[in-house]
Scaffold this motif. Structure first.
Motif, PDB file in Angstrom:
ATOM      1  N   SER A 135       0.826  -1.210   0.000  1.00  0.00           N
ATOM      2  CA  SER A 135       0.000   0.000   0.000  1.00  0.00           C
ATOM      3  C   SER A 135       0.860   1.260   0.000  1.00  0.00           C
ATOM      4  N   ALA A 136       2.090   1.140   0.548  1.00  0.00           N
ATOM      5  CA  ALA A 136       2.981   2.298   0.610  1.00  0.00           C
ATOM      6  C   ALA A 136       3.650   2.602  -0.719  1.00  0.00           C
ATOM      7  N   ILE A 137       3.698   1.623  -1.626  1.00  0.00           N
ATOM      8  CA  ILE A 137       4.366   1.843  -2.910  1.00  0.00           C
ATOM      9  C   ILE A 137       3.430   1.725  -4.097  1.00  0.00           C
TER      10      ILE A 137
ATOM     11  N   GLY B  66       1.453   5.256  -2.469  1.00  0.00           N
ATOM     12  CA  GLY B  66       1.773   5.557  -1.088  1.00  0.00           C
ATOM     13  C   GLY B  66       1.219   6.871  -0.592  1.00  0.00           C
TER      14      GLY B  66
ATOM     15  N   THR C 138       5.789   5.976   6.519  1.00  0.00           N
ATOM     16  CA  THR C 138       6.033   4.945   5.497  1.00  0.00           C
ATOM     17  C   THR C 138       7.345   4.182   5.673  1.00  0.00           C
TER      18      THR C 138
ATOM     19  N   LEU D   9       7.948   0.202   5.024  1.00  0.00           N
ATOM     20  CA  LEU D   9       8.715  -0.146   3.831  1.00  0.00           C
ATOM     21  C   LEU D   9       9.919  -1.011   4.181  1.00  0.00           C
TER      22      LEU D   9
END
Length: 379
Positions: free
Chosen positions: A121-123, A309, A345, A349
């Motif tokens: 979801s962050a990238i 993200g 994040t 990550l």
């Protein structure tokens, strides 16, 4: 007419049909590629536009100067606080999974799926982790994808209730102070209006949950009827998803499990709001704790814009809250928003990438995670 003569046209027709089918397949394939290309283009344009709005009128030298004065102790503490939220998310999901079925998944597998899911979801845009997380857990533990996805949806409902509740609390406390301040009174009217909408939405969600629980039998019959409109391989999966969602919501009737879920949820959102306050301390610009309710709510709302993200959207939302209600200038708001996004994040990550490498996973496997849905469409 000889048999050979009669058979010849059939052979030619079959060849034509094959070519026609191949042409149709190529058309659909090209349409899919075009759709993906347009999606990437739109996401790129949205990201660039939001970043442009975020950095507009800022002095990058002054922003860099502010970033260079960050206090390491508070910054590291903020990173650890964000990582703690990941732990609480794992504990809550494992509790919901175990409470709604006879087996509880292993702690490591649940943490692995949670970390890699939130890393995704962050990238990736459009909350890809909400699909990656249950699919990865399904592959590692044998829990049906539809069941795992149902618990993820129930978590989203719980989190939505938490966010709406925090915003309502903010409007009734610090929001009133902002309304009484002549400098922010007009802008605070937006908060009051939004709080009214939030209260209505919260009431609607609670009513939906109660109705879903009271009439779960007839609702399930409706879902079975709806599933007949789906391809066969997805029918059992659809019903299984509904059953899992209802089972997760029924945990409210199990006090010990419900209390654990509540405590873990409080832990999650205490970390996610607390990290913002720690960022402010790191930047030397402390604010009241309840200010984190407003900023967190606005940044979460910005995630509805499908950028990777939340890049651009999260930054602009945090900047808007700081400059509109707390007197931050453009440069200081840019610096705080950048650090806030890094804190929100970086731990996810790094944890996800470390586990990704440890398990020997590949980006291609992550990109093809949708195959799990199709393979387990039967439930």
């Amino acid at each position: 007419m000889p048999i050979e003569d009669r058979a010849a046209p059939l052979s030619d027709g079959s060849a034509d049909d094959s070519r026609r089918a191949r042409d149709i397949g190529e058309i659909w394939y090209n349409r899919l590629r075009l759709k993906r290309a347009l999606r990437i283009l739109l996401i790129t344009v949205a990201t660039v536009l939001l970043l442009g709005l975020f950095l507009r009128n800022s002095d990058l030298r002054q922003v860099g100067k502010a970033l260079g004065q960050i206090a390491p102790f508070w910054f590291v503490l903020a990173l650890l606080t964000n990582f703690s939220a990941l732990i609480f998310r794992t504990l809550r999901w494992r509790t919901i999974l175990g409470g709604s079925s006879e087996t509880t998944p292993p702690a490591y597998d649940t943490f692995l799926a949670t970390a890699i899911g939130f890393m995704s979801s962050a990238i990736l845009p459009i909350r890809a982790g909400d699909v990656v997380r249950p699919a990865l857990l399904s592959r590692r533990t044998g829990i049906r994808f539809s069941k795992a996805l149902g618990t993820v949806v129930s978590e989203r409902i719980i989190d939505l209730v938490a966010v709406l509740s925090m915003f309502i609390v903010f409007s009734l406390t610090e929001g009133r102070d902002l309304a009484a301040n002549p400098a922010t009174a007009r802008k605070a009217l937006v908060i009051q209006s939004a709080a009214t909408i939030a209260a209505m939405a919260l009431g609607g969600i609670v009513a939906m949950i109660i109705l879903l629980w009271l009439f779960r039998g007839s609702t399930r019959s409706l879902q079975i009827r709806v599933s007949t409109w789906l391809p066969k391989r997805f029918r059992r999966g659809w019903v299984g998803f509904f059953d899992s969602l209802v089972a997760a919501l029924e945990l409210a009737g199990k006090p010990r499990i419900a209390i654990r879920v509540l405590l873990f949820t409080i832990g999650i959102w205490s970390c996610l709001t607390g990290q913002f306050i720690l960022v402010l301390y790191a930047m030397g610009r402390p604010l009241p704790y309840l200010s984190s309710f407003l900023v967190t709510g606005m940044t979460i709302l910005s995630l509805s814009i499908p950028t990777p993200g939340g890049v651009g959207g999260v930054h602009k939302a945090a900047q808007l809250a700081l400059t509109s209600f707390y007197g931050f200038d453009v440069n200081s708001s840019v610096a705080v928003a950048i650090v806030f996004h890094v804190v929100g994040t970086a731990p996810v990550l790094l944890t996800g990438l470390l586990l990704f490498a440890r398990e020997g996973l590949s980006i291609r496997q992550l990109a093809k995670i949708g195959e799990t849905i199709e393979e387990q469409g039967e439930g």
